[in-house]
Design a protein around this motif. Sequence first.
Motif, PDB file in Angstrom:
ATOM      1  N   GLN A 130       0.843  -1.192   0.000  1.00  0.00           N
ATOM      2  CA  GLN A 130       0.000   0.000   0.000  1.00  0.00           C
ATOM      3  C   GLN A 130       0.882   1.247   0.000  1.00  0.00           C
ATOM      4  N   HIS A 181     -11.827   7.714  -4.951  1.00  0.00           N
ATOM      5  CA  HIS A 181     -11.160   7.020  -6.053  1.00  0.00           C
ATOM      6  C   HIS A 181     -11.219   5.515  -5.799  1.00  0.00           C
ATOM      7  N   ALA A 182     -12.007   4.812  -6.574  1.00  0.00           N
ATOM      8  CA  ALA A 182     -12.159   3.368  -6.389  1.00  0.00           C
ATOM      9  C   ALA A 182     -10.825   2.635  -6.470  1.00  0.00           C
ATOM     10  N   ASP A 183      -9.904   3.132  -7.322  1.00  0.00           N
ATOM     11  CA  ASP A 183      -8.619   2.465  -7.492  1.00  0.00           C
ATOM     12  C   ASP A 183      -7.641   2.745  -6.350  1.00  0.00           C
ATOM     13  N   LEU A 184      -7.977   3.677  -5.461  1.00  0.00           N
ATOM     14  CA  LEU A 184      -7.106   4.007  -4.324  1.00  0.00           C
ATOM     15  C   LEU A 184      -7.670   3.543  -2.985  1.00  0.00           C
ATOM     16  N   LYS A 185      -8.953   3.462  -2.901  1.00  0.00           N
ATOM     17  CA  LYS A 185      -9.689   3.273  -1.654  1.00  0.00           C
ATOM     18  C   LYS A 185      -9.050   2.315  -0.646  1.00  0.00           C
ATOM     19  N   ARG A 223      -5.973   0.983  -0.914  1.00  0.00           N
ATOM     20  CA  ARG A 223      -4.537   0.873  -1.168  1.00  0.00           C
ATOM     21  C   ARG A 223      -3.733   1.979  -0.493  1.00  0.00           C
ATOM     22  N   LYS A 227      -1.011   8.080  -6.523  1.00  0.00           N
ATOM     23  CA  LYS A 227      -1.263   7.334  -7.763  1.00  0.00           C
ATOM     24  C   LYS A 227       0.051   6.953  -8.444  1.00  0.00           C
ATOM     25  N   LEU A 286      -0.341   3.907 -10.862  1.00  0.00           N
ATOM     26  CA  LEU A 286      -1.590   4.222 -11.545  1.00  0.00           C
ATOM     27  C   LEU A 286      -1.462   5.423 -12.479  1.00  0.00           C
ATOM     28  N   GLU A 287      -0.341   6.142 -12.383  1.00  0.00           N
ATOM     29  CA  GLU A 287      -0.064   7.294 -13.233  1.00  0.00           C
ATOM     30  C   GLU A 287       1.402   7.272 -13.605  1.00  0.00           C
TER      31      GLU A 287
END
Length: 187
Positions: free
Chosen positions: A47, A79-83, A85, A180, A185-186
Motif C-alpha cells: 500500500q 477514487h475506487a482504485d485508491l480506496k 490501497r 497514484k 496508476l499514473e
Amino acid sequence: MIYLSLIALLSAADAPASRLAVIRAAPDFQLIDAQEKTITLHQFRGQAVLVAFFFTTCNGTCPATTARLAKIQEAVAKHADLKDRVQILSITLDPERDTPEKLRGYQRLYEVDERNWSFVTGTKPDMRGTLAAWGIWAKPAANGQLDHPSRVYLVDPKGDIREIYNLEFLRVPWVVEDIKLVLGLEK
C-alpha cells in the motif's frame, strides 16, 4: 562482461524515471494504535502509506496537518482504485500524554475513517527509537508544547520513502497524484 554491463546501463537509461525518486528505506517500528493493537509499518507493504508525526495537545501545525490529512483521506475514498490501497499513520511525539484513550478522542474529533487511518503511540523507549530512525525530533517548548518539524512522509508499496511534505506542500491534489504515481496508476 563489459558488453553485459553496457546493455544493463542502456536498459536502465531507457526505463522511465519517476519524478518521485527513492529517498531511502522507511524505518519499520512496532507501536500500538488507539485500539491498543500492535502496528508495524511492514504490515502495510503493498500500500501507499502517509506517515505523519503529531501530538494531540499541539496548538501549532499538528491540527492543520491532521485536518489536511482528513481531506486527503476523503479524496482518496472517492477514487475506487485508491480506496483500499492507502493507509495513514499519525505517530505521536508525546507518548506520556497521548495514551490510546486520548488518541481515540482525537480520532473522533477529526471524524477519521479508522479502516485506513491509525493514530499510534508506544512506550517512551519505543517512541525514542522510532523518532530517531525517522530523523524526527521533539523538544519541550513554552506552555507544555513541543517544538518539532512538521513532516509527512509518503512511503511506497515496497517500503521506500518517496516524498516528504511540509504543511505548505501537503496539498490534496498533489498528494493524491503522488499516491497514484507510487501505486503505478499514473506515469
